[in-house]
Design a protein around this motif. Structure first.
Motif, PDB file in Angstrom:
ATOM      1  N   MET A 104     -56.938 -33.364  38.073  1.00  0.00           N
ATOM      2  CA  MET A 104     -56.186 -34.275  38.949  1.00  0.00           C
ATOM      3  C   MET A 104     -55.584 -35.406  38.124  1.00  0.00           C
ATOM      4  O   MET A 104     -56.283 -36.060  37.361  1.00  0.00           O
ATOM      5  N   ARG A 105     -54.292 -35.619  38.298  1.00  0.00           N
ATOM      6  CA  ARG A 105     -53.595 -36.576  37.463  1.00  0.00           C
ATOM      7  C   ARG A 105     -54.121 -38.010  37.602  1.00  0.00           C
ATOM      8  O   ARG A 105     -54.147 -38.776  36.645  1.00  0.00           O
ATOM      9  N   ALA A 106     -54.532 -38.374  38.818  1.00  0.00           N
ATOM     10  CA  ALA A 106     -54.941 -39.767  39.030  1.00  0.00           C
ATOM     11  C   ALA A 106     -56.173 -40.139  38.205  1.00  0.00           C
ATOM     12  O   ALA A 106     -56.415 -41.323  37.957  1.00  0.00           O
ATOM     13  N   SER A 107     -56.944 -39.133  37.736  1.00  0.00           N
ATOM     14  CA  SER A 107     -58.099 -39.449  36.878  1.00  0.00           C
ATOM     15  C   SER A 107     -57.651 -40.171  35.606  1.00  0.00           C
ATOM     16  O   SER A 107     -58.396 -40.949  35.022  1.00  0.00           O
ATOM     17  N   ARG A 147     -44.227 -33.998  33.890  1.00  0.00           N
ATOM     18  CA  ARG A 147     -45.100 -35.151  34.103  1.00  0.00           C
ATOM     19  C   ARG A 147     -45.684 -35.719  32.798  1.00  0.00           C
ATOM     20  O   ARG A 147     -46.897 -35.725  32.592  1.00  0.00           O
ATOM     21  N   PRO A 148     -44.805 -36.248  31.927  1.00  0.00           N
ATOM     22  CA  PRO A 148     -45.292 -36.821  30.667  1.00  0.00           C
ATOM     23  C   PRO A 148     -46.015 -38.164  30.881  1.00  0.00           C
ATOM     24  O   PRO A 148     -46.036 -38.685  31.996  1.00  0.00           O
ATOM     25  N   VAL A 149     -46.610 -38.708  29.802  1.00  0.00           N
ATOM     26  CA  VAL A 149     -47.317 -39.993  29.916  1.00  0.00           C
ATOM     27  C   VAL A 149     -46.719 -41.052  28.979  1.00  0.00           C
ATOM     28  O   VAL A 149     -47.346 -42.060  28.695  1.00  0.00           O
ATOM     29  N   ASP A 150     -45.480 -40.811  28.513  1.00  0.00           N
ATOM     30  CA  ASP A 150     -44.867 -41.723  27.549  1.00  0.00           C
ATOM     31  C   ASP A 150     -44.784 -43.171  28.050  1.00  0.00           C
ATOM     32  O   ASP A 150     -44.990 -44.123  27.295  1.00  0.00           O
ATOM     33  N   LEU A 151     -44.516 -43.333  29.344  1.00  0.00           N
ATOM     34  CA  LEU A 151     -44.319 -44.697  29.856  1.00  0.00           C
ATOM     35  C   LEU A 151     -45.643 -45.463  29.945  1.00  0.00           C
ATOM     36  O   LEU A 151     -45.672 -46.687  29.809  1.00  0.00           O
ATOM     37  N   TYR A 152     -46.727 -44.741  30.168  1.00  0.00           N
ATOM     38  CA  TYR A 152     -48.049 -45.387  30.145  1.00  0.00           C
ATOM     39  C   TYR A 152     -48.292 -45.945  28.742  1.00  0.00           C
ATOM     40  O   TYR A 152     -48.739 -47.070  28.554  1.00  0.00           O
ATOM     41  N   ILE A 153     -48.002 -45.072  27.765  1.00  0.00           N
ATOM     42  CA  ILE A 153     -48.316 -45.430  26.379  1.00  0.00           C
ATOM     43  C   ILE A 153     -47.456 -46.608  25.928  1.00  0.00           C
ATOM     44  O   ILE A 153     -47.959 -47.589  25.385  1.00  0.00           O
ATOM     45  N   THR A 172     -35.140 -35.403  43.451  1.00  0.00           N
ATOM     46  CA  THR A 172     -34.767 -36.197  42.266  1.00  0.00           C
ATOM     47  C   THR A 172     -35.978 -36.707  41.482  1.00  0.00           C
ATOM     48  O   THR A 172     -35.810 -37.263  40.409  1.00  0.00           O
ATOM     49  N   ILE A 173     -37.189 -36.554  42.022  1.00  0.00           N
ATOM     50  CA  ILE A 173     -38.351 -37.170  41.351  1.00  0.00           C
ATOM     51  C   ILE A 173     -39.030 -36.188  40.388  1.00  0.00           C
ATOM     52  O   ILE A 173     -39.329 -36.541  39.249  1.00  0.00           O
ATOM     53  N   PHE A 174     -39.277 -34.967  40.855  1.00  0.00           N
ATOM     54  CA  PHE A 174     -39.939 -33.963  40.003  1.00  0.00           C
ATOM     55  C   PHE A 174     -39.013 -32.758  39.859  1.00  0.00           C
ATOM     56  O   PHE A 174     -38.420 -32.297  40.832  1.00  0.00           O
ATOM     57  N   GLU A 175     -38.939 -32.218  38.637  1.00  0.00           N
ATOM     58  CA  GLU A 175     -37.937 -31.180  38.372  1.00  0.00           C
ATOM     59  C   GLU A 175     -38.382 -29.779  38.804  1.00  0.00           C
ATOM     60  O   GLU A 175     -37.604 -28.857  38.810  1.00  0.00           O
ATOM     61  N   ASP A 218     -49.045 -25.747  45.665  1.00  0.00           N
ATOM     62  CA  ASP A 218     -49.494 -27.101  45.336  1.00  0.00           C
ATOM     63  C   ASP A 218     -49.842 -27.812  46.636  1.00  0.00           C
ATOM     64  O   ASP A 218     -49.700 -27.248  47.722  1.00  0.00           O
ATOM     65  N   LEU A 219     -50.271 -29.053  46.484  1.00  0.00           N
ATOM     66  CA  LEU A 219     -50.821 -29.770  47.637  1.00  0.00           C
ATOM     67  C   LEU A 219     -49.849 -29.894  48.822  1.00  0.00           C
ATOM     68  O   LEU A 219     -50.154 -29.480  49.939  1.00  0.00           O
ATOM     69  N   ARG A 220     -48.697 -30.469  48.592  1.00  0.00           N
ATOM     70  CA  ARG A 220     -47.780 -30.697  49.725  1.00  0.00           C
ATOM     71  C   ARG A 220     -47.156 -29.380  50.189  1.00  0.00           C
ATOM     72  O   ARG A 220     -46.827 -29.222  51.363  1.00  0.00           O
TER      73      ARG A 220
HETATM   74  C1  EPZ Z   1     -47.653 -40.428  42.254  1.00  0.00           C
HETATM   75  O1  EPZ Z   1     -47.702 -39.597  41.119  1.00  0.00           O
HETATM   76  C2  EPZ Z   1     -48.330 -39.650  43.368  1.00  0.00           C
HETATM   77  N1  EPZ Z   1     -49.697 -39.336  42.972  1.00  0.00           N
HETATM   78  C3  EPZ Z   1     -47.562 -38.373  43.646  1.00  0.00           C
HETATM   79  O2  EPZ Z   1     -48.173 -37.714  44.736  1.00  0.00           O
HETATM   80  C4  EPZ Z   1     -46.125 -38.723  44.029  1.00  0.00           C
HETATM   81  O3  EPZ Z   1     -45.398 -37.537  44.221  1.00  0.00           O
HETATM   82  C5  EPZ Z   1     -45.492 -39.562  42.917  1.00  0.00           C
HETATM   83  O4  EPZ Z   1     -46.324 -40.734  42.649  1.00  0.00           O
HETATM   84  C6  EPZ Z   1     -44.095 -40.040  43.271  1.00  0.00           C
HETATM   85  O5  EPZ Z   1     -44.130 -40.768  44.468  1.00  0.00           O
HETATM   86  C7  EPZ Z   1     -50.670 -40.195  43.273  1.00  0.00           C
HETATM   87  O6  EPZ Z   1     -50.459 -41.290  43.786  1.00  0.00           O
HETATM   88  C8  EPZ Z   1     -52.066 -39.781  42.965  1.00  0.00           C
HETATM   89  P1  EPZ Z   1     -44.709 -40.965  38.971  1.00  0.00           P
HETATM   90  P2  EPZ Z   1     -47.331 -40.168  39.680  1.00  0.00           P
HETATM   91  O7  EPZ Z   1     -45.282 -41.412  37.664  1.00  0.00           O
HETATM   92  O8  EPZ Z   1     -47.706 -41.586  39.608  1.00  0.00           O
HETATM   93  C9  EPZ Z   1     -41.900 -39.430  35.434  1.00  0.00           C
HETATM   94  C10 EPZ Z   1     -49.124 -35.893  45.874  1.00  0.00           C
HETATM   95  O9  EPZ Z   1     -48.708 -34.787  46.300  1.00  0.00           O
HETATM   96  N2  EPZ Z   1     -42.775 -40.060  34.408  1.00  0.00           N
HETATM   97  O10 EPZ Z   1     -44.237 -41.995  39.924  1.00  0.00           O
HETATM   98  O11 EPZ Z   1     -47.910 -39.229  38.704  1.00  0.00           O
HETATM   99  C11 EPZ Z   1     -42.572 -38.254  36.144  1.00  0.00           C
HETATM  100  O12 EPZ Z   1     -42.571 -37.084  35.363  1.00  0.00           O
HETATM  101  C12 EPZ Z   1     -48.719 -36.409  44.516  1.00  0.00           C
HETATM  102  O13 EPZ Z   1     -49.924 -36.607  46.492  1.00  0.00           O
HETATM  103  C13 EPZ Z   1     -42.378 -40.027  33.095  1.00  0.00           C
HETATM  104  O14 EPZ Z   1     -41.313 -39.492  32.754  1.00  0.00           O
HETATM  105  O15 EPZ Z   1     -45.756 -40.013  39.699  1.00  0.00           O
HETATM  106  C14 EPZ Z   1     -41.751 -38.154  37.411  1.00  0.00           C
HETATM  107  O16 EPZ Z   1     -40.579 -37.433  37.155  1.00  0.00           O
HETATM  108  C15 EPZ Z   1     -48.023 -35.439  43.664  1.00  0.00           C
HETATM  109  N3  EPZ Z   1     -43.199 -40.604  32.142  1.00  0.00           N
HETATM  110  C16 EPZ Z   1     -41.386 -39.620  37.697  1.00  0.00           C
HETATM  111  O17 EPZ Z   1     -41.661 -40.342  36.473  1.00  0.00           O
HETATM  112  C17 EPZ Z   1     -44.373 -41.201  32.473  1.00  0.00           C
HETATM  113  O18 EPZ Z   1     -45.062 -41.713  31.582  1.00  0.00           O
HETATM  114  C18 EPZ Z   1     -42.182 -40.273  38.813  1.00  0.00           C
HETATM  115  O19 EPZ Z   1     -43.559 -39.934  38.680  1.00  0.00           O
HETATM  116  C19 EPZ Z   1     -44.742 -41.252  33.833  1.00  0.00           C
HETATM  117  C20 EPZ Z   1     -43.936 -40.663  34.792  1.00  0.00           C
END
Ligand code: EPZ
Length: 430
Positions: free
Chosen positions: A101-104, A131-137, A338-341, A381-383
């Motif tokens: 789970m990503r939120a972990s 779903r990369p983590v570059d922005l966290y880093i 537009t949010i996830f590819e 997936d979930l939704r």
């Molecule tokens: C949260 O995920 C939610 N998860 C997701 O819900 C939700 O779909 C998403 O926000 C958008 O609203 C939880 O709250 C647990 P993001 P999150 O970082 O935080 C890109 C569900 O079904 N990105 O806002 O992981 C990323 O790839 C889930 O309950 C980077 O490029 O989403 C995406 O395209 C699924 N680099 C966009 O940002 C990074 O370092 C938005 O994702 C981080 C994110």
């Protein structure tokens, strides 16, 4: 593995009590790392994702208490969790827990802020995009952290004396990055300004809880958040905000099947974008304080276009459910993600019901058909699993949905809630 069986064609009538939001409960639980005191969370949804995170927090040394509400009462009442962080003795979040789970992954910010170090596995979660983590880093580095990625782990160290406040402008709006940096900044030295931050209600809910714990945060719920670091945070009690995605999913189920459903315990302003799209399709809705009545008359709905956007736009977490709804609408509907590819895996499953959908890059065009027919389908997936339930509720005949563990991650007692409103839905154990 369990399966869900639905006999479609029953309208939904009655009242559904909305649970606490998964996507608020998870970051709120990670906030328990930030204090030696006890964080008491109420209205926590009964979900496997919550229990997975509880296990991870326990493995760090948090004393985790959990009071489960009975099944026969109010199905939206939720559970109570208590988290005491006085004896945290590990800053290590292993692959087997984080990959579920990503939120972990969000334990990273609070661990680094309070203990100056963390080793956290790169995340997993729903397969909806890279779903990369570059922005966290980048954000944590801007606050002085040294970060390396080694063998699938993010290894982070704060400077001596702790993280330092900084101005961080994220190149994309990210919910998780905003949660992480906001929590990290509560215990940093000086002021942090998060620009282009997420304004989702779940971010505001986390900020409200952190403020009760003694954090100094302004602007949560807007795109600029200012945090003044403090020396320590204390325990607090917080009630998790209602789940706007669960509410929106039930609204779409009622719109799909017909009937009259009242959603109780909702914050209607958090699902205004979905309600306005439903109104455009021909669905009647009435808001009365914390209740929303959804009614659909005999007429077919009208095909309507939607583009997913960050809050307050139409949420990506309702895209699959809305696509289900549009499968039997009159005319075409363009649905742009537009949010996830890669969040269109439900398209091929909806086709098994007889839906007519064509994919063009980030856009799905749904050509409405007269009716759906029940089919064996698989949750991807979930939704998407909620989308299949919505289709199954309206389809003629029997539907079986496999891989329902996806559903259990994020929908609190959904079969019980729907069957109390007339749906013929059961779970079969295998
Ligand atoms: C949260 O995920 C939610 N998860 C997701 O819900 C939700 O779909 C998403 O926000 C958008 O609203 C939880 O709250 C647990 P993001 P999150 O970082 O935080 C890109 C569900 O079904 N990105 O806002 O992981 C990323 O790839 C889930 O309950 C980077 O490029 O989403 C995406 O395209 C699924 N680099 C966009 O940002 C990074 O370092 C938005 O994702 C981080 C994110």
């Amino acid at each position: 593995m369990d399966k869900i069986k639905i006999i479609g064609g029953q309208p939904l009538n009655g009242r559904i009590s909305i649970s606490g939001a998964k996507n608020a409960a998870l970051p709120l639980m990670t906030a328990g790392i930030l204090t030696e005191g006890t964080l008491r969370l109420e209205h926590v949804p009964h979900l496997t994702d919550v229990r997975t995170l509880g296990t991870l927090l326990g493995s760090l040394g948090i004393d985790v208490g959990y009071d489960e509400r009975p099944l026969n009462g109010d199905l939206g009442a939720g559970d109570v969790w208590t988290l005491n962080g006085a004896n945290i003795n590990s800053q290590f979040a292993p692959y087997d827990l984080v990959s579920k789970m990503r939120a972990s992954f969000w334990v990273l910010g609070p661990l680094l802020a309070r203990f100056g170090q963390a080793k956290v596995s790169l995340p997993g979660g729903c397969a909806i995009g890279a779903r990369p983590v570059d922005l966290y880093i980048k954000g944590l580095q801007a606050m002085g952290a040294e970060i390396e990625i080694d063998e699938g782990y993010v290894i982070a160290k704060a400077p001596k004396g702790g993280l330092v406040g900084a101005t961080v402008r994220s190149k994309m709006v990210s919910v998780g990055v905003t949660h992480t940096l906001m929590m990290a900044a509560t215990l940093a030295n000086g002021e942090t300004v998060l620009e282009n931050s997420a304004s989702e209600p779940e971010v505001k809910d986390l900020a409200d809880c952190l403020i009760k714990m003694g954090a100094r945060i302004e602007g949560a719920g807007t795109s600029t958040i200012r945090i003044q670091g403090v020396d320590s945070l204390m325990g607090a009690t917080h009630r998790v905000l209602p789940d706007r995605i669960e509410a929106g999913s039930f609204a779409m189920a009622a719109a799909m099947t017909g009937g009259e459903l009242t959603l109780c315990g909702v914050k209607h302003e958090t699902i205004e974008s979905a309600l306005s799209v439903l109104r455009a399709c021909g669905v009647h809705s009435e808001v009365n304080e914390d209740e929303i009545l959804i009614r659909r008359n005999e007429e077919r709905l009208l095909g309507t276009n939607v583009v997913t956007q960050v809050y307050p736009g139409f949420p990506t977490d309702l895209q699959a459910q809305f696509m289900s709804l549009m499968t039997t609408a009159k005319g075409d509907s363009d649905i742009t993600e537009t949010i996830f590819e890669n969040r269109f895996m439900h398209v091929q499953e909806l086709a098994r019901f007889g839906a007519d959908i064509s994919l063009h890059g980030d856009k799905a065009i749904v050509h409405g058909v007269e009716r759906l027919k029940g089919a064996p389908v698989m949750a991807s997936d979930l939704r998407a699993s909620a989308a299949l339930i919505i289709a199954g509720l309206a389809a003629e005949g029997e539907t079986t949905i496999s891989r329902v563990y996806h559903l259990d991650r994020g929908f609190d007692r959904i079969e019980e809630k729907l069957s109390r409103c007339g749906a013929l839905i059961t779970r079969e154990k295998e």
